[in-house]
Design an enzyme around this catalytic site. Structure first.
Site, mmCIF file in Angstrom:
data_model
loop_
_atom_site.group_PDB
_atom_site.id
_atom_site.type_symbol
_atom_site.label_atom_id
_atom_site.label_comp_id
_atom_site.label_asym_id
_atom_site.label_seq_id
_atom_site.Cartn_x
_atom_site.Cartn_y
_atom_site.Cartn_z
ATOM 1 N N TRP B 359 0.841 -1.213 0.000
ATOM 2 C CA TRP B 359 0.000 0.000 0.000
ATOM 3 C C TRP B 359 0.865 1.249 0.000
ATOM 4 O O TRP B 359 0.371 2.352 -0.220
ATOM 5 C CB TRP B 359 -1.005 -0.022 1.150
ATOM 6 C CG TRP B 359 -0.427 0.114 2.537
ATOM 7 C CD1 TRP B 359 0.317 -0.812 3.191
ATOM 8 C CD2 TRP B 359 -0.555 1.234 3.438
ATOM 9 N NE1 TRP B 359 0.659 -0.346 4.441
ATOM 10 C CE2 TRP B 359 0.140 0.898 4.620
ATOM 11 C CE3 TRP B 359 -1.183 2.460 3.359
ATOM 12 C CZ2 TRP B 359 0.226 1.759 5.721
ATOM 13 C CZ3 TRP B 359 -1.103 3.320 4.464
ATOM 14 C CH2 TRP B 359 -0.397 2.968 5.618
ATOM 15 N N ASP B 360 2.153 1.076 0.216
ATOM 16 C CA ASP B 360 3.102 2.193 0.099
ATOM 17 C C ASP B 360 2.918 2.918 -1.233
ATOM 18 O O ASP B 360 3.039 4.146 -1.309
ATOM 19 C CB ASP B 360 4.542 1.673 0.119
ATOM 20 C CG ASP B 360 4.884 0.840 1.336
ATOM 21 O OD1 ASP B 360 3.963 0.271 1.938
ATOM 22 O OD2 ASP B 360 6.074 0.733 1.659
ATOM 23 N N GLU B 490 1.606 -1.753 13.021
ATOM 24 C CA GLU B 490 1.762 -3.215 13.084
ATOM 25 C C GLU B 490 2.273 -3.690 14.437
ATOM 26 O O GLU B 490 2.553 -4.871 14.601
ATOM 27 C CB GLU B 490 2.682 -3.690 11.956
ATOM 28 C CG GLU B 490 2.043 -3.520 10.580
ATOM 29 C CD GLU B 490 3.003 -3.813 9.433
ATOM 30 O OE1 GLU B 490 4.223 -3.655 9.629
ATOM 31 O OE2 GLU B 490 2.520 -4.184 8.344
ATOM 32 N N GLN B 603 3.991 3.323 13.388
ATOM 33 C CA GLN B 603 3.867 4.395 12.398
ATOM 34 C C GLN B 603 2.459 4.958 12.486
ATOM 35 O O GLN B 603 1.580 4.336 13.063
ATOM 36 C CB GLN B 603 4.142 3.875 10.995
ATOM 37 C CG GLN B 603 3.067 2.960 10.432
ATOM 38 C CD GLN B 603 3.397 2.437 9.045
ATOM 39 O OE1 GLN B 603 4.007 1.398 8.886
ATOM 40 N NE2 GLN B 603 2.980 3.176 8.032
#
Lengths: 761, 761
Positions: B359-360, B490, B603
């Site tokens: 998805w980056d 995550e 993140q």
């Protein structure tokens, strides 16, 4: 499920007819073991069809490097494999030079397997025609000796039926074996020496990494008519195997027999440099006795086992066969003579599930061994965990716990964790509580107050320290919470505030505090020794109490029940009864994703807490929780039906209790889950015993007295079992007319029957 | 972190001095690529020290069987490996018969690596004494051609400094390569033909399983003085390699050069039976041009790239070098010419992370490519996902979703899932939302309204169907809930009601409904086609609306913030600032267990939602959430600092924004995490670009207009960048005195500067 596979019989497991698709399943069902070793029921002669070869030695394992997608800190490095051990049962057979192999024979008739549970032997017989047209009759009888537990014996008999024939037997030892479930195709065994001496042969080998040294040995002789041939015609050695050959010209209709003794000597029991010497010594003993005398001893030894542990059921032969199969397998797996061994979930019947010790031992098996053996046996199982305490402390330290906090592994061989999924190893921590509960349960049942001061208290302190560190204070709730756990219901992972785990943690803290007081008062010297050793502080125990007093339990005011975990009511609460039957078992039809999000329960979770701590709750509370949770339970663990059977009986729902009982007792015999070829479900067999004794018999210890509330399924005429309670053997018989009690051994005993005191003379 | 490793320089990456412990790190940092292939900066000559060999071909991968402890339904079967491809750069060199190997040379002087980012070439030079005492000077120059993207060129120059010497070059091709991260030591390549023709050589091979056919080729010649040797002295073939040898007696102080062209033709671009023919054609072209002319073309091509995508920073050479390194690597990885390719997180610089597409791409890379390239490039990236829609539907079906629900994989090469952890593949489903968001973002930025009717709407419908099925109604909350997810953070797994995921799901449903209306109204034919194809019902879209309107969002009244997930406030809320610095990064010091239970955020998670949907929230709400969540954020993902940098700038906290910027822009150059040897962090480099353009420059699209709110870190004199907005090139320069704007191309454009309309001519 296959109900017609095994013939109903009260004492024997019998299969008739040869079906090559059933070979692997039968290899599991007809497995034999004697606590020290065990084998699947592989054919002695070669077989080129599908087969799953397995010989296992208790306590001999291999730490196979774990296989994970992405290793993270604290993941266990090894998955301990139940090791396939060198094969000593093999006997290559040729008939006029043609290899005997059932896969190539024709006209296979009268094929029969019989496992005689009463006497502890296994026999296979058949008539078949070899590719070179010799019709032969074969009878092979095998047992693993209880009296001499390093040895087994085989009598392999052949009769040519339609012609004279040259029959050649080549008994062999083979160390060139592998595990089907190896992670990396590592070589597990290193063979160091192969030797022979007349009709004896020996292979010395050791496991890689763990360096368990084993001598695999055999002795053979051939009998034809009145003659016995003690010297092989030839012996040949290969890199990893050795074979001797005995030839005999056999007349049509005459029988020739090969007797083979074999087994293992291991460095757990002998000087590692004298394993072959020890093997020779054992072979001297058993060959002096001979096959028949050793078999006689076997029958006596099993009679003794049954004398205490048998459960009889009248009027339902399948139920009778089921319970005996369960009891037989438990006794084949663990005999209670060695505190370094334990009860693997597949015993000696397959490779699946690494390691030998799960919380199954404490939660399910100890009650069985405690009540059917001398109490030393249960004490040995508790000592096993005491011996692993240092490793449990190391295990917790790897996860960041300090100060002697102990986390027992989910699966182990030597005390180290050897499961390999974080959602289990890190999170299914309730196992720690089961270990403490077993100490409580043992003490309650036996009134042996010596285990705790000698060993148990240190275990309880390590466990209490773990729980205290594992919770955290939630300012939001003003309570201690426990985040990120997996309960006994493994269809949930990484949940918060699992009621069962929180409850068990609170109980463990309180029990540890209580037992500290007990030891301080009654065993001052032990207390001082332990207090110094573990460097316990007042502040620490104060904190334990604070945690126990302020533990958070998820609860629904609306439903009046404790919630299995935070957020359980957010699920899509469709009951199991409303699920499409085609979708079950869900673990075969649904993705793991869907299972995790569903409300479905694999095995008792909240109800496991109600089982352990029955007297903390009212009958009404039990009923409410049972009705709610059982309706979402899919019982896809072999450990599930037994607890529900006991609770259904307690609630007076005998029909439901009986249904659960059937599901557990014939799980393997009827191959419910179509997986018996992988091996048997050994530890859940103790749950079957619980279903009868604690469920139907209603056995408990109440106010320090043995208590019964007997009921009987309407399908049965009667049933009976014996309980070894504090060295008195109490026999309970329950018929449709009511229960009778007697005492076989020891002084008079006052028991409770439906709450009323009765004295047994 | 190692700040003194790479010399500060505005256009070049320079390392001076030979340090064998830095070889693997430098191999990453000096990697070169041209979108179609790429290589680590491995030495051409042999090297017996530690090295990590890597050559990669875009789109050529291997589906390596996943490695899990215990496979469960729905687990992905394969982990697609970025494949180490046959090596064409190798040149064995001997000096008077002694192999040139820097690990065995002495007196290594003037060792220098230089990556010229402006011109797109890499050079390594050194002086060293061989074991047989010949001092030589070596200069090796290499580039991968942008103009001819199937080929690269090497000029390898040697000058013996202290004696005449016999120098032998053996350029080779080697298909006997492996991956360091192979799961099962599978053989990844099968070599089918090795051939040569004078100074050319070819190896035809294909990948196992995926059968990508590749011809690896080379052409070499030797130049000494005025003579050029086009024919090797000999050529030798081995099983998996081929080498030609060119010898030359070289006078002391004279230079000998070997020119080598090499590369790959692949069946994605050519007839699979004509790969060698295609290779010959390319070699004809480039050898006709020669090394120097091809290099000139390279310089021009890179000048063109920089013309549009450069960011200049005055007054801070390290920041200048950092941003150019990031922009250079993004352009080396993906050039936007092929919608079958994508942007792997390690590009062509290492093996770590299987697959190429995360998805980056949608969340971080599309904004960069959209603003610095022709808008066709971003459209190709969107088309890539449209091409994978069927696979995304299959992927969802494997998990039990139905009716065309699409779940895009977490990691992919060909549309299939190729990550291998359930907590990611099943649960980190927010990726689906990022794909929908990218469609919105692209349309907003470009006003290209054709993508949605042609392709995008089908993607949006598949995604909407997934979300609708993925939630469930909670009677308890009277809302739709989403259980068992992993958010962008995550450091949590299997949580319930992740605010970001729920918010994105609600938005996706609403956006799909809105775009259906748009297409229905404006592209009736497309609407009919799609409506029929996907068999959408009124009842379905009504349900979408119901779910969107009734989505549950965890919220704390007390704190006035949305909660990252249910139960977040139960955690032990110690802020990162109060953590012992020795414990960081926590992923290196803590067990996974402890990380999962902690409040620490890897993140942006909730803040990622505030980033995507900035205009849904007030500045005060942003500030409150930023203050709360950033204080628990450890930024242990390379994708974390950039979002925080943009938001800190938005909140006017320029010092904090600058700190985050530095952390992201020189992550690899300064080897922050001591892992650069594994490869570079390519996708997070787009985040660095965002930090400047969206953070400091404050670029947004507001009310369909390009808008800026420029600020400048006090450490800089000025900075400038260009934006391709709807085919107008807007140049933005911001100095301490203020911003200036100009338009380089296209018609006049009205933009917003700090909310005021300004027209650029």
């Amino acid at each position: 499920m296959n109900q017609d596979y095994i013939q109903p019989n009260p004492w024997c497991i019998i299969e008739e007819g040869f079906d090559k698709d059933r070979v692997k399943s039968s290899e599991s069902l007809f497995s034999i073991g004697n606590g020290a070793m065990g084998q699947r029921a592989n054919f002695e002669e070669s077989y080129s069809g599908h087969t799953f070869q397995g010989s296992y030695i208790a306590g001999v394992y291999y730490p196979d490097k774990t296989r994970v997608g992405w290793w993270k800190n604290g993941y266990p490095e090894y998955f301990a494999k139940v090791l396939n051990a060198p094969n000593w049962i093999g006997i290559d057979v040729t008939i006029n030079g043609e290899s005997l192999d059932l896969a190539t024979c024709t006209n296979i008739k009268n094929f029969k397997r019989e496992l005689n549970m009463k006497e502890g032997w296994y026999q296979r017989s058949f008539v078949a025609t070899t590719p070179n047209n010799i019709e032969i009759e074969v009878v092979s009888t095998r047992f693993l000796s209880l009296s001499h537990d390093e040895v087994g014996a085989i009598k392999f008999e052949i009769t040519p039926l339609n012609a004279d024939a040259e029959i050649e037997f080549s008994p062999y030892l083979d160390a060139g074996i592998t595990n089907e479930d190896s992670n990396w195709d590592d070589k597990f065994w290193n063979t160091t020496e192969i030797s022979s001496d007349k009709n004896r042969a020996f292979i010395e080998s050791h496991t890689m990494k763990t360096h368990f040294k084993v001598c695999t040995f055999m002795l053979a002789h051939l009998i034809y008519g009145d003659t016995q041939k003690d010297t092989p015609d030839s012996t040949s050695k290969e890199e990893l195997s050795i074979k001797s050959t005995y030839s005999q010209q056999v007349a049509k209709g005459e029988k020739v027999s090969l007797i083979k003794f074999g087994g293992y000597t291991v460095d757990r029991n002998h000087d590692e440099n004298k394993l072959t010497e020890a093997a020779n010594q054992i072979l001297n003993e058993v060959s002096a006795l001979g096959f028949d005398a050793l078999l006689e001893k076997q029958k006596k030894a099993w009679a003794q086992v049954w004398e205490m542990s048998d459960i009889t059921i009248e009027g339902d032969v399948k139920a009778q066969q089921g319970i005996r199969f369960n009891i037989f397998q438990l006794n084949q797996t663990y005999t209670g003579t060695d505190s370094r061994l334990n009860i693997g979930p597949k015993g000696f019947t397959g490779e699946k599930y690494g390691g030998s010790t799960y919380w199954d031992t404490e939660a399910y098996c100890i009650p069985f061994y405690m009540a059917t053996k001398n109490q030393e046996v249960a004490r040995k199982l508790l000592k096993y965990r005491y011996n692993h305490l240092d490793k449990a402390i190391e295990n917790a330290a790897k996860l960041g716990f300090t100060n002697g906090a102990a986390l027992y592994p989910m699966v182990t061989m030597n005390g180290e964790e050897c499961h390999n999924e974080w959602e289990i190893t890190f999170e299914e921590i309730h196992r720690n509580g089961a270990i403490a509960f077993a100490i409580f349960n043992y003490t309650r049942f036996t009134q042996d107050f010596t285990y705790i001061p000698e060993m148990g208290l240190e275990v309880l302190i390590g466990i209490a320290r773990f729980w205290q560190q594992r919770v955290n204070w939630s300012t939001h709730r003003n309570k201690y919470v426990m985040l990120g756990v997996t309960g006994p219901n493994e269809y949930e992972n990484n949940i918060n505030n699992n009621w069962y785990t929180n409850y068990l943690a609170k109980w463990c803290l309180e029990y540890a505090l209580e037992q500290m007081d007990f030891v301080k008062e009654n065993h001052a010297a032990d207390f001082d020794r332990i207090y110094k050793k573990v460097a316990l502080s007042e502040a620490e125990t104060t904190l334990w109490k604070k945690v126990a007093d302020n533990m958070y339990f998820p609860y629904s005011e609306e439903l009046g029940i404790y919630l299995q975990q935070d957020g359980f009511l957010d699920k899509d609460l469709v009951r199991v009864a409303d699920l499409d039957k085609k979708e079950r078992p869900i673990n075969q039809h649904w993705s793991w994703d869907r299972i995790l999000r569903s409300p479905y329960i694999k095995q008792a979770d909240t109800l496991q807490g109600f089982y352990f701590f029955e007297d903390h709750f009212t009958q009404e509370e039990l009923e409410k929780h049972f009705d709610f949770y059982e309706s979402f339970t899919v019982h896809e663990s072999s450990l599930s039906p037994c607890v529900h059977s006991v609770q259904a009986a307690k609630l007076g729902r005998m029909e439901q209790a009986y249904t659960f009982y059937l599901r557990t007792s014939r799980l393997d015999l009827d191959d419910y889950n179509k997986e018996v070829e992988e091996g048997l479900h050994i530890t859940s067999m103790a749950g079957t015993w619980m279903s009868i004794v604690e469920g139907f018999g209603g056995m408990r210890v109440v106010d320090n007295q043995l208590s019964f509330q007997p009921q009987i399924p309407e399908q049965w005429d009667s049933y009976s079992f014996k309980i070894n309670f504090r060295n008195r053997i109490v026999k309970v018989t329950v018929s449709q007319e009511g229960p009778t009690f007697s005492i076989d051994e020891g002084a008079p005993l006052e028991i409770l029957v439906d709450g009323t005191k009765v004295t047994l003379q």
